[in-house]
Design a protein around this motif. Structure first.
Motif, short mmCIF file in Angstrom:
data_model
loop_
_atom_site.label_atom_id
_atom_site.label_comp_id
_atom_site.label_asym_id
_atom_site.label_seq_id
_atom_site.Cartn_x
_atom_site.Cartn_y
_atom_site.Cartn_z
N ASP A 126 -10.33 5.07 12.26
CA ASP A 126 -11.01 6.31 12.86
C ASP A 126 -12.51 6.07 12.48
O ASP A 126 -13.24 7.46 12.68
N HIS A 127 -13.14 5.45 11.80
CA HIS A 127 -14.54 5.20 11.27
C HIS A 127 -14.93 6.60 10.33
O HIS A 127 -15.96 6.78 10.33
N LYS A 128 -14.11 6.86 9.60
CA LYS A 128 -14.28 8.22 8.65
C LYS A 128 -15.02 7.49 7.29
O LYS A 128 -14.72 6.35 7.03
N THR A 129 -15.54 8.34 6.92
CA THR A 129 -16.35 7.89 5.66
C THR A 129 -15.58 8.04 4.44
O THR A 129 -14.49 8.76 4.38
N ALA A 130 -15.72 7.32 3.37
CA ALA A 130 -15.23 7.50 2.00
C ALA A 130 -15.14 8.85 1.55
O ALA A 130 -14.05 9.25 0.96
N LYS A 131 -16.23 9.60 1.52
CA LYS A 131 -16.36 10.84 1.19
C LYS A 131 -15.58 11.59 1.94
O LYS A 131 -14.69 12.59 1.37
N TRP A 132 -15.47 11.78 3.26
CA TRP A 132 -14.35 12.31 3.99
C TRP A 132 -13.06 12.14 3.70
O TRP A 132 -12.28 13.09 3.53
N ILE A 133 -12.63 11.11 3.59
CA ILE A 133 -11.20 10.49 3.15
C ILE A 133 -10.96 11.03 1.74
O ILE A 133 -9.83 11.59 1.54
N ALA A 134 -11.96 10.95 0.80
CA ALA A 134 -11.70 11.38 -0.36
C ALA A 134 -11.29 13.19 -0.35
O ALA A 134 -10.48 13.64 -1.35
N LEU B 161 -7.72 13.62 0.89
CA LEU B 161 -6.92 13.25 0.32
C LEU B 161 -6.74 13.75 -1.37
O LEU B 161 -5.90 13.43 -2.14
N LYS B 162 -7.76 14.67 -1.51
CA LYS B 162 -7.99 15.43 -2.64
C LYS B 162 -8.25 14.17 -4.04
O LYS B 162 -7.43 14.02 -4.97
N ARG B 163 -9.01 13.09 -3.43
CA ARG B 163 -9.17 12.05 -4.53
C ARG B 163 -10.74 11.74 -4.78
O ARG B 163 -11.45 12.44 -4.06
N THR B 164 -11.09 10.85 -5.77
CA THR B 164 -12.48 10.74 -5.83
C THR B 164 -12.97 9.96 -4.71
O THR B 164 -12.36 8.97 -4.32
N GLU B 165 -14.21 10.25 -4.49
CA GLU B 165 -14.93 9.17 -3.49
C GLU B 165 -14.96 7.72 -4.15
O GLU B 165 -14.85 6.60 -3.31
N LYS B 166 -14.94 7.39 -5.46
CA LYS B 166 -14.78 6.54 -6.18
C LYS B 166 -13.62 5.59 -6.03
O LYS B 166 -13.66 4.63 -5.79
N MET C 156 0.86 -1.10 0.09
CA MET C 156 0.19 -0.01 -0.01
C MET C 156 0.84 1.29 0.03
O MET C 156 2.17 1.15 0.63
N THR C 157 0.29 2.20 -0.61
CA THR C 157 1.22 3.49 -0.44
C THR C 157 0.56 4.09 0.40
O THR C 157 -0.17 3.87 1.30
N THR C 158 1.56 5.34 0.93
CA THR C 158 1.45 6.02 1.99
C THR C 158 0.10 6.77 2.35
O THR C 158 -0.56 6.71 3.29
N GLU C 159 -0.45 7.02 1.04
CA GLU C 159 -1.65 7.51 0.86
C GLU C 159 -2.73 6.61 1.14
O GLU C 159 -3.64 7.07 1.90
N GLN C 160 -2.52 5.48 0.66
CA GLN C 160 -3.42 4.39 1.15
C GLN C 160 -3.60 4.01 2.61
O GLN C 160 -4.57 3.49 3.07
N THR C 161 -2.21 3.86 3.23
CA THR C 161 -2.06 3.56 4.56
C THR C 161 -3.08 4.51 5.32
O THR C 161 -3.53 4.46 6.29
N ARG C 162 -2.90 5.95 4.77
CA ARG C 162 -3.47 7.06 5.72
C ARG C 162 -4.90 6.77 5.64
O ARG C 162 -5.92 6.87 6.51
N ALA C 163 -5.43 6.49 4.21
CA ALA C 163 -7.02 6.14 4.14
C ALA C 163 -7.42 5.09 5.08
O ALA C 163 -8.39 4.99 5.55
N TYR C 164 -6.48 3.94 5.15
CA TYR C 164 -6.95 2.88 5.84
C TYR C 164 -7.07 3.16 7.10
O TYR C 164 -8.03 2.82 7.78
N ASN C 165 -6.34 3.79 7.81
CA ASN C 165 -6.20 4.15 9.14
C ASN C 165 -7.72 4.98 9.57
O ASN C 165 -8.11 4.54 10.30
N TRP C 166 -7.82 5.78 8.49
CA TRP C 166 -8.87 6.79 8.78
C TRP C 166 -10.10 5.86 8.60
O TRP C 166 -11.01 6.37 9.57
N TYR C 167 -10.25 5.12 7.75
CA TYR C 167 -11.58 4.25 7.48
C TYR C 167 -11.63 3.05 8.59
O TYR C 167 -12.70 2.99 9.29
N VAL C 168 -10.60 2.36 8.75
CA VAL C 168 -10.83 1.23 9.65
C VAL C 168 -10.80 1.61 11.09
O VAL C 168 -11.68 1.12 11.97
#
Length: 177
Positions: A15-23, A26-31, A1-13
């Motif tokens: 910290d229970h953040k939503t995909a929308k919040w993470i997107a 990270l300036k990424r799309t929700e998709k 996983m990239t650093t960005e994916q690791t951050r997203a993982y930690n937030w999602y798994v």
């Protein structure tokens, strides 16, 4: 996983953040975030953590803490009313005596109800411990699998952790014994 994916993982798994919040963070799309969640199985991990034995125990202990607070509140109220009752008895005021005795009776009933509820939650906590206890054999099997996968992934790292592996298994074995 990239650093960005690791951050997203930690937030999602964790910290229970939503995909929308993470997107958004990270300036990424929700998709894109949704694709990572599916690809890496993050939802399953998050659900497992939320429903883990420790998480359930934590929630039950919070509930038991509330019951304890309610009980302490009732005890304090009962003490205060008992003082008033003693004064009413001294002054032989039958109307106040009855009122205060009724209030104490009501508090006693409330405390029995609180105690009954707490007792049921304590029983559930005990059952949870009993139902989710892992045998030493199962634990050792999982750890053997983990260490073997570590060896296949990085032989040097595996060798560097042999002392840790041995110490960990010894500590766990003593806990089970």
């Amino acid at each position: 996983m990239t650093t960005e994916q690791t951050r997203a993982y930690n937030w999602y798994v964790k910290d229970h953040k939503t995909a929308k919040w993470i997107a958004s963070e990270l300036k990424r799309t929700e998709k894109t975030i949704g694709n990572w969640i599916k690809k890496f199985g993050w939802k399953t991990q998050r659900d497992a953590r939320v429903n883990s034995t420790n998480a359930q125990k934590e929630r039950i202990n919070e509930i038991l803490g509330e019951y304890a607070d309610q009980t302490l509140h009732c005890i304090k109220q009962r003490k205060d009313i008992k003082k008033k009752l003693d004064k009413a008895i001294e002054s032989k005021n039958e109307k106040l005596i009855k009122k205060y005795r009724d209030q104490i009776g009501g508090l006693n009933t409330e405390m029995r109800s609180i105690d009954d509820g707490a007792s049921k939650w304590r029983k559930q906590l005990t059952e949870l411990d009993k139902d989710n206890k892992v045998s030493l054999a199962t634990y050792l099997e999982v750890m053997d699998d983990l260490f073997e996968n570590l060896r296949e992934f990085d032989e040097k790292l595996y060798r560097d952790t042999i002392d840790f592996q041995s110490k960990h298994l010894q500590t766990v074995s003593l806990k089970f014994g």
